[in-house]
Design a protein around this motif. Structure first.
Motif, mmCIF file in Angstrom:
data_model
loop_
_atom_site.group_PDB
_atom_site.id
_atom_site.type_symbol
_atom_site.label_atom_id
_atom_site.label_comp_id
_atom_site.label_asym_id
_atom_site.label_seq_id
_atom_site.Cartn_x
_atom_site.Cartn_y
_atom_site.Cartn_z
ATOM 1 N N VAL A 98 7.759 2.312 11.448
ATOM 2 C CA VAL A 98 8.126 2.123 12.860
ATOM 3 C C VAL A 98 7.743 3.356 13.661
ATOM 4 O O VAL A 98 7.148 3.266 14.739
ATOM 5 C CB VAL A 98 9.637 1.835 12.986
ATOM 6 N N GLU A 99 8.061 4.540 13.136
ATOM 7 C CA GLU A 99 7.766 5.779 13.853
ATOM 8 C C GLU A 99 6.271 6.000 13.979
ATOM 9 O O GLU A 99 5.780 6.443 15.022
ATOM 10 C CB GLU A 99 8.425 6.956 13.123
ATOM 11 N N ALA A 100 5.519 5.707 12.927
ATOM 12 C CA ALA A 100 4.064 5.901 12.971
ATOM 13 C C ALA A 100 3.432 4.997 14.032
ATOM 14 O O ALA A 100 2.532 5.421 14.776
ATOM 15 C CB ALA A 100 3.465 5.627 11.599
ATOM 16 N N CYS A 101 3.891 3.749 14.110
ATOM 17 C CA CYS A 101 3.344 2.831 15.126
ATOM 18 C C CYS A 101 3.733 3.286 16.528
ATOM 19 O O CYS A 101 2.937 3.199 17.472
ATOM 20 C CB CYS A 101 3.854 1.410 14.875
ATOM 21 N N ARG A 102 4.948 3.801 16.673
ATOM 22 C CA ARG A 102 5.401 4.262 17.979
ATOM 23 C C ARG A 102 4.551 5.447 18.456
ATOM 24 O O ARG A 102 4.210 5.555 19.636
ATOM 25 C CB ARG A 102 6.881 4.618 17.923
ATOM 26 N N ARG A 103 4.232 6.351 17.527
ATOM 27 C CA ARG A 103 3.467 7.552 17.919
ATOM 28 C C ARG A 103 2.079 7.196 18.455
ATOM 29 O O ARG A 103 1.592 7.824 19.391
ATOM 30 C CB ARG A 103 3.334 8.490 16.722
ATOM 31 N N VAL A 104 1.408 6.195 17.857
ATOM 32 C CA VAL A 104 0.040 5.873 18.299
ATOM 33 C C VAL A 104 0.019 4.719 19.323
ATOM 34 O O VAL A 104 -1.055 4.344 19.808
ATOM 35 C CB VAL A 104 -0.851 5.508 17.100
ATOM 36 N N GLY A 105 1.187 4.142 19.638
ATOM 37 C CA GLY A 105 1.238 3.054 20.621
ATOM 38 C C GLY A 105 0.717 1.748 20.078
ATOM 39 O O GLY A 105 0.110 0.956 20.817
ATOM 40 N N LEU A 106 0.941 1.472 18.797
ATOM 41 C CA LEU A 106 0.462 0.238 18.169
ATOM 42 C C LEU A 106 1.621 -0.745 18.046
ATOM 43 O O LEU A 106 2.666 -0.417 17.486
ATOM 44 C CB LEU A 106 -0.101 0.545 16.773
ATOM 45 N N PRO A 107 1.501 -1.975 18.552
ATOM 46 C CA PRO A 107 2.590 -2.951 18.444
ATOM 47 C C PRO A 107 2.956 -3.214 16.981
ATOM 48 O O PRO A 107 2.069 -3.342 16.118
ATOM 49 C CB PRO A 107 2.012 -4.198 19.111
ATOM 50 N N TRP A 147 0.821 -1.220 0.000
ATOM 51 C CA TRP A 147 0.000 0.000 0.000
ATOM 52 C C TRP A 147 0.852 1.265 0.000
ATOM 53 O O TRP A 147 0.332 2.373 -0.147
ATOM 54 C CB TRP A 147 -0.886 0.020 1.248
ATOM 55 N N ARG A 148 2.175 1.146 0.144
ATOM 56 C CA ARG A 148 3.033 2.322 0.327
ATOM 57 C C ARG A 148 3.024 3.247 -0.890
ATOM 58 O O ARG A 148 3.304 4.447 -0.770
ATOM 59 C CB ARG A 148 4.463 1.878 0.645
ATOM 60 N N ASP A 149 2.716 2.703 -2.074
ATOM 61 C CA ASP A 149 2.661 3.571 -3.262
ATOM 62 C C ASP A 149 1.403 4.432 -3.268
ATOM 63 O O ASP A 149 1.340 5.426 -3.995
ATOM 64 C CB ASP A 149 2.679 2.708 -4.533
ATOM 65 N N ALA A 150 0.392 4.063 -2.452
ATOM 66 C CA ALA A 150 -0.884 4.795 -2.454
ATOM 67 C C ALA A 150 -1.036 5.729 -1.262
ATOM 68 O O ALA A 150 -1.618 6.822 -1.383
ATOM 69 C CB ALA A 150 -2.052 3.799 -2.468
ATOM 70 N N VAL A 151 -0.565 5.329 -0.067
ATOM 71 C CA VAL A 151 -0.726 6.150 1.141
ATOM 72 C C VAL A 151 0.563 6.115 1.923
ATOM 73 O O VAL A 151 1.410 5.232 1.743
ATOM 74 C CB VAL A 151 -1.892 5.658 2.025
ATOM 75 N N SER A 152 0.703 7.074 2.806
ATOM 76 C CA SER A 152 1.884 7.112 3.676
ATOM 77 C C SER A 152 1.719 6.124 4.814
ATOM 78 O O SER A 152 0.611 5.654 5.115
ATOM 79 C CB SER A 152 2.074 8.518 4.248
ATOM 80 N N ALA A 153 2.842 5.808 5.460
ATOM 81 C CA ALA A 153 2.800 4.913 6.616
ATOM 82 C C ALA A 153 1.911 5.486 7.719
ATOM 83 O O ALA A 153 1.169 4.764 8.395
ATOM 84 C CB ALA A 153 4.212 4.673 7.139
ATOM 85 N N GLU A 154 1.971 6.817 7.895
ATOM 86 C CA GLU A 154 1.161 7.446 8.942
ATOM 87 C C GLU A 154 -0.324 7.260 8.665
ATOM 88 O O GLU A 154 -1.110 6.971 9.584
ATOM 89 C CB GLU A 154 1.510 8.931 9.028
ATOM 90 N N GLU A 155 -0.741 7.428 7.387
ATOM 91 C CA GLU A 155 -2.157 7.267 7.051
ATOM 92 C C GLU A 155 -2.601 5.817 7.246
ATOM 93 O O GLU A 155 -3.703 5.545 7.759
ATOM 94 C CB GLU A 155 -2.390 7.699 5.593
ATOM 95 N N PHE A 156 -1.781 4.861 6.826
ATOM 96 C CA PHE A 156 -2.129 3.446 6.991
ATOM 97 C C PHE A 156 -2.262 3.078 8.475
ATOM 98 O O PHE A 156 -3.238 2.444 8.892
ATOM 99 C CB PHE A 156 -1.055 2.578 6.320
#
Length: 513
Positions: free
Chosen positions: A94-103, A57-66
């Motif tokens: 990795v950073e996006a998951c860390r920000r929202v506290g998602l394993p 999905w990285r070609d369509a949305v950013s990691a933060e959006e996903f």
């Protein structure tokens, strides 16, 4: 339970945690795994599902959006699958998951997602079958305990081996039948349980004072609550496995209780037949001796009969069992029979009358504790030389008990020599003579209910017309008219002492034996 940590600890999957998420997230329940490469999988994602993705999905949305979409759907975490094109988990993911506290967990290139799916299925299957297997194993152990005749003690021992819980079994009469580790409820606590079992429906928890809240698991025998498996822990402190084990144990206790009830019913029926044999007189004396010996009661020496009742009520449930247990605790084998208004005990007694009175006083003290709010009384019938001479002691004990039941105050124990003289005289006459006398005097009045009631009231109030009329709720003149009719029908005038005695004895004889 399926968790992210459970999958990480499966070495065959070679998972590497990159983000632990919020505290406890790795140990939170995972419902299932969801493989997706959609830019926004949230419409198809169930809460607490674990997302498996290769990042197409990285070609369509950013990691933060996903991650925002996955986190917003309540996912349990993300497993990122490495591949030749992405040999390293993207730092922005990795950073996006860390920000929202998602394993976030990384899986090696050569480990397919199907391996994760199979591992998750295995964990869930084990989670579902483990309780079932546990119930089967517990059921086998409980069945073995019951089949070997170990009863309630055996059931509690089986449960204690699996669950370290303080347990006690209390029946509807407040008797403690079994317990773990020498646990003992006092009389007040046992009464609390007994009162709870008498409620409809019984509560699931009771307050035992200094012991705190206790959970009740009902033991049902012959379609009625017979006892409770009491756990000295509140319901909220028991987990699902413990509650399930205790419910299962209570069902097995029901089997044991039904067996005990059946044995007790047989014993009580045999004991009731014993009373019929005794009342039949010398014709069945041999049967009386044999039946007594079946109860372990020696029939060749001196015997006494005690009749136990409550002044205001019929015998409470379990009274016969309590009386039987009491005498057994005193070291005396006893035949105990439950009547409609009393419980009769026949027992050998070679000690003094004072010792018997002291024993009866201890019985009354026990009944006061076991059945608070009632007033128990005991009638003593005197000694019988052997089993052939029990008829008169039986009649006298029940008669003494009947007299005591009528009194709200005064002595609670009466022996044969404490009865009225008229009752002693009635004892000396054959039963047919007593009944014949009563019928001869009262037969003309039996078709006139108000006349019998009038005679009873006037005699009970010592010939005082005004008091008797008030008790009957009629005018004094009405009572005098009824007594004139009594004289006309019976030839007996209540103003004459001898006629009044005849009427009194006839009424007593009608109620006798």
């Amino acid at each position: 339970m399926l968790t992210v940590r459970a999958l990480v600890e499966d070495r065959a999957l070679r998972l590497r945690p990159l983000v632990a998420g919020e505290p406890g997230a790795l140990d939170a329940e995972v419902l299932w795994v969801h493989n997706t490469e959609l830019p926004d999988p949230s419409p198809y994602l169930r809460e607490r599902e674990l997302v498996l993705t290769n990042g197409l999905w990285r070609d369509a949305v950013s990691a933060e959006e996903f991650v925002r979409a996955v986190h917003g759907a309540g996912a349990a975490g993300v497993v990122f699958g490495l591949r030749e094109q992405t040999p390293v988990t993207p730092p922005d993911l990795v950073e996006a998951c860390r920000r929202v506290g998602l394993p976030l967990v990384e899986i090696a290139v050569d480990v397919p997602f199907t391996a994760v799916t199979r591992a998750a299925a295995a964990v869930l299957a084990q989670a579902r079958t483990a309780p079932l297997l546990g119930r089967v194993r517990l059921g086998d152990a409980l069945t073995a305990a019951i089949s070997r005749g170990r009863g309630a003690d055996g059931v509690l021992e089986v449960v204690r081996r699996s669950h370290d819980l303080p347990l006690v079994v209390v029946d509807r009469a407040g008797r403690q039948l079994a317990a773990t580790d020498g646990l003992r409820l006092d009389d007040r606590q046992s009464r609390v349980v007994a009162r709870a079992l008498a409620r409809r429906p019984p509560p699931l928890e009771v307050d035992l004072g200094e012991l705190g809240g206790a959970s009740l698991f009902l033991v049902v025998a012959v379609a009625e609550v017979d006892a409770a498996l009491v756990c000295l822990r509140p319901v909220r402190e028991l987990d699902e496995v413990q509650r399930d084990a205790l419910e299962q144990a209570a069902r097995y206790l029901s089997v044991d209780s039904a067996t005990r009830r059946a044995v007790q019913e047989i014993q009580l029926r045999y004991a009731h037949e014993l009373l019929d044999m005794i009342l039949s007189g010398p014709a069945r004396a041999g049967e009386v001796a044999a039946r007594l010996r079946a109860f372990g009661v020696g029939a060749d020496g001196e015997l006494v009969v005690c009749a136990v009742a409550f002044t205001a009520d019929d015998p409470p449930a379990g009274l016969a069992e309590v009386v039987s247990d009491f005498f057994l605790g005193e070291g005396t084998a006893t035949a105990v029979a439950a009547g409609s208004r009393d419980v009769v005990a026949v027992l050998p007694w070679r000690r003094t009358d004072q010792d018997l009175r002291a024993c009866v006083d201890r019985l009354l003290a026990l009944l006061d504790r076991r059945f608070p709010g009632g007033r128990a009384v005991v009638g003593l019938g005197g000694r019988a030389a052997d089993a052939t001479a029990l008829r008169q002691p039986l009649l006298r004990s029940r008669e003494a008990c009947r007299v005591l039941r009528r009194r709200a105050t005064g002595p609670r124990v009466a022996g044969v020599h404490e009865l009225g003289a008229h009752r002693l005289l009635l004892d000396l006459l054959p039963p047919d003579t007593v009944r014949g006398f009563a019928d001869a005097v009262l037969a003309p009045l039996r078709e006139h209910g108000p006349l019998l009631a009038a005679v009873r009231a006037l005699l009970r109030h010592d010939g005082q017309y005004a008091a008797a009329a008030r008790a009957l709720g009629v005018h004094e003149n009405t009572l005098r008219q009824r007594m004139a009719k009594v004289e006309q029908l019976t030839g007996r005038d209540v103003r004459r002492t001898e006629d009044r005695v005849d009427l009194f004895l006839a009424l007593e004889a009608a109620d006798y034996g």
